[in-house]
Structures are given as C-alpha cells and as structure tokens.
Scaffold this motif. Sequence first.
Motif, PDB file in Angstrom:
ATOM      1  N   ASP A  17       0.875  -1.164   0.000  1.00 56.72           N
ATOM      2  CA  ASP A  17       0.000   0.000   0.000  1.00 56.72           C
ATOM      3  C   ASP A  17       0.913   1.213   0.000  1.00 56.72           C
ATOM      4  O   ASP A  17       1.586   1.497   0.991  1.00 56.72           O
ATOM      5  N   GLN A  56      -9.775   3.455  -5.459  1.00 60.59           N
ATOM      6  CA  GLN A  56     -11.066   3.456  -4.783  1.00 60.59           C
ATOM      7  C   GLN A  56     -11.671   4.858  -4.750  1.00 60.59           C
ATOM      8  O   GLN A  56     -12.898   5.005  -4.657  1.00 60.59           O
ATOM      9  N   SER A  89      -4.016   3.311  -0.717  1.00 58.87           N
ATOM     10  CA  SER A  89      -5.395   3.444  -0.223  1.00 58.87           C
ATOM     11  C   SER A  89      -5.720   4.837   0.274  1.00 58.87           C
ATOM     12  O   SER A  89      -6.881   5.233   0.308  1.00 58.87           O
ATOM     13  N   ALA A 106      -5.568   5.350   3.256  1.00 53.84           N
ATOM     14  CA  ALA A 106      -6.286   5.033   4.496  1.00 53.84           C
ATOM     15  C   ALA A 106      -5.994   6.115   5.539  1.00 53.84           C
ATOM     16  O   ALA A 106      -4.850   6.533   5.693  1.00 53.84           O
ATOM     17  N   SER A 129      -9.818   5.398   2.303  1.00 56.17           N
ATOM     18  CA  SER A 129     -10.390   4.107   1.925  1.00 56.17           C
ATOM     19  C   SER A 129      -9.626   3.035   2.687  1.00 56.17           C
ATOM     20  O   SER A 129      -8.561   3.302   3.240  1.00 56.17           O
ATOM     21  N   GLN A 162      -8.359  -1.721  -3.765  1.00 59.35           N
ATOM     22  CA  GLN A 162      -7.877  -0.808  -4.800  1.00 59.35           C
ATOM     23  C   GLN A 162      -7.807  -1.505  -6.154  1.00 59.35           C
ATOM     24  O   GLN A 162      -8.166  -0.918  -7.189  1.00 59.35           O
ATOM     25  N   GLN A 202      -4.964   6.320  -5.981  1.00 60.52           N
ATOM     26  CA  GLN A 202      -5.870   5.573  -5.118  1.00 60.52           C
ATOM     27  C   GLN A 202      -7.140   5.245  -5.902  1.00 60.52           C
ATOM     28  O   GLN A 202      -8.074   6.044  -5.955  1.00 60.52           O
TER      29      GLN A 202
END
Length: 498
Positions: free
Chosen positions: A57, A362, A399, A401, A404, A411, A360
């Motif tokens: 990631d 997503q 991500s 994060a 997401s 992803q 990213q």
Amino acid sequence: MILRRATLFDQPERGRVDLLIRDGVIEEIAPAGSLTVDPPVEEYDLDGRVLAPGLWDEHVHLGSWAEYRRRVSLEAAESAREAAELMAAGSGAHDAAGSAEVLIGAGFRDGLWPDDKTAGLLDDYSGATPWVLWSVDLHSVWLNTAAALQLGHEHALPEGVLREREAFGLAEQLARGSGDSRDQWVSDALDAASARGVVGIVDFDFDDNHANWTRRRTGEDRWSIRVHYAVYPQDLDQAIARGDHTGKQVAPGVNVGFLKVITDGSLNTRTAYCCEPYRGISGEEYGAMNYSAVELEALMVRGTQAGFVPAFHAIGDEANRVVLDLFESVGVSGRIEHAQLLRDVDFTRFAALEVTASVQPQHAVDDRDVAEHYWSDRTDRVIAIRSLLDAGARVVFGSDAPVSPLDPLVQIAAAVTRTDDDRQSWIGDQRIGVREALRASMRNDLVVGQPADLIALGADPLWLERALSQDPHRLAQALRELPVELTIVDGRVTHHAL
C-alpha cells in the motif's frame, strides 16, 4: 523454508513448483517434488494455490487509520445533522483520542450535504463534551464549541471548521496526546493488513514518523510489515541533521521514505486547485495551493540535495501542472500523490519526467457522485489510470487510508471495475486489467534472488477476470473478497490461514 506445490502468479506454463527461501530471499525454484534440503526446514504445502509477490500500500496515514478503526463512524451521514446524531449515538461506545473527555468521529463526506456545519449544531447534541469530527479526506475537521476552546481553536467559531494546514496541525496535536494506546492500535492495524496480503506500506501519517517508528520497532519482533515513512516540511531540518535520506534504514524493517508536501486540498473539501472553477458553487471557486510555487521549489531543491525523493500531493489539475512544472525546472524525478484530476496535456509528462503517479483507485468509486457534481465537465480526467498507463507513466496504488480501507485488493477491484455497487462502471474506458492492477501493487518478482515477500491466494485473480469479465459487479466482489491464505515478509510467515 520450503513452499511446496505452488502455482506461480502469471506463470501457469511452469506447472506446480517448490520454492526454497533462505535468509529472506528466494534461493531456488524447482519442479514440485524435486527440491530437497538437508537438514530439513519448515515447509508449507500450497496444494496448487497461486503464489504471488506480496502487496504494497503505497499511501497510508497509518496512525490515523489505526484510530479510525476505533472511532465513531460517520460514513453513513447524509447531512450535518445526521453526523451529529451519529456522534450522539456512538458517544458511549468508542475510545477517545488524547483525552478521555474528547469524542472523535471520522469519515464524513459533506460535499453534497444540504445543510451547513456549525459548532452550534454539534453543541445541541454534545453538551459540554468536546467533539472532534474528521472528514474522510482528513483535509478538514469539525469541532464543537467545547473542543474548539479546549484545543486552542476558538478562532474557528462559530463554524468550528479547520481546513488544510490547520487541520493537519490538529491531527499532529491529537496524535501526540494519544500515548501508548496508539502504538497498540497500529500493531492491530498491521496484523489486519497482513491478513490481506500486505507486505509493505508507505506511511504518510501527520506526525513525527521518525520518532514513532524507531520507538515502535525497538526490541520488537512482532512488526510484520515493511515500512517506509514520510518526512514532512516541518521535520525536514531535523531529518537532514540526522543524516536521513530516502532509503536509509533506521530500524529493522523501517526505512526513511519520501519528502511529503501537501500542495493543494481535496475534492470533498473543495480545496483542490483546479484550472477551471468548481461547478454548482455560487461565484468562482478554484481551490487553492497550500504553498506558493517559490516555497515548493525551495522544498524540492533542499530535499533532493539532502537525498530525499519528493512525493508531492496534488489533486486538482492546476496543482498537478504546478508540481510537474517544478519537477521539470528543478530537474529531478519523484512522485505525485493522488494525481486525481489531470489536464489532457499532462498525461505524457509523467513518463517524460520520470514522475511516478501514486494513485488511489477506490477514490474513483467513492468520489464519483461528488465529482459528477463539482467536476461534471471534466470527469473523463478523474483517476484516469488507463490514460496514465497508455501514456507510459509508472503507476503505483495506495489506499490513502483512512480515506479508503488499507486493503490493496479493494484498490485492485476498483481499478479493474470502477464500481462497488449496482451501478455501471464509472467512466468505464479508464478501467484496467487485473494483471496491470496487481503489478501496480507489487514491488518484487517471483524469481531467484528477489525478496521473499510473498502471498498465497485462495483463487487465481487472472482466472476470475476471464470468468467474470462480462459482469463487473461480480468481478469487483470476487476481487475484494479474494482470500489471502499465507503472507510471508522477508522469509517469515506473518499470516497463516492454510
């Protein structure tokens, strides 16, 4: 360690093979049953499962993600009032960050809310308890009156909203006060990531990442994921004084990563810096830069001279233009984090300037409605991964994060299908193939001499693509739920579900 009867990802012609792993690298690959070692070593029988390089990631705010997993979720809020109601409903069920008196909520998306955020609205539900509500993109935070006063941001009243650099500063402030509990939350988050095939992350947390990761890894063998952490401008002088540079190992499994600079804002906060004004807003709103071009150039020059690879956040197309111009004028390569909206003329510049697009996928799913509202005249250039690859750009996936989930398979599914609900693929001509999506999440190959950062999958993702290519909804679900049955980092098993 020997892995028996593996099917190598994207190498079906080799049939089943055995792999010998020694000292953290792949030492030998041989036909199944032909590999012997004396004295015997630990063995795992994969029984034909697909063995693939482990997943990275490339963009995580790990401390924020670890906290997010324990916060009042505001994802379902469709208005400011609903967000306040969710906070009230969750007031007795969640830990607080920093102080036991502060209640934290996270994950709201207010781009299409019909009502305004005000501290007074939160006060109606919170009383004297300080409330802190984070937007999903971390570019804004909404405080009630008690929190604004306690945390030193009374100037934000009566709205109670901090944006961009003020919001990032509050994130650092709260992180410093969270104590040992945050390290445990990070440990739990990494364990969960290992179960989804993650072997490495790039941590862009808004914090003193050097202090955090050297502390977390001291005397600990339980940390199961490689970490490359970012350095932000406020910590650059100190990092240079330590002799830090991109790639330097500072603790077992921990390396200095990139110089991270957040040049503009975000779409949901309507602060991403664009060439054309946002639509659906009274007046003309273009977003804004967080630094001037002169300041950005000085940071890029100083960082690269000290050995740091720059990773500059840019979401709006004008911000991306500015950053690409800087890479060209300074004459260095690096990364652009997000590259969410690009001008048509800028796709080819990534390859020409050797600038990596850290994307990213997503976000293309999560942001489709707000993008259709504010960027309805330019949606063909939003998260345009197909266009970047066709232009020869190097693309890597993350991500972001907690924006997401920290799950590369999420992803990958988004990049391949650009949907996660019953709607058709959004801007479907920007979809890419499963092989391309997986490669954007991998850093090593299945050949002798490569790091033994590996995963065993419960199904062949390339077979899933062939079987479900006409049904993007089922393909998206299958990829998101793809079982990871073994994760190996540096030759050590970090997740085992065989």
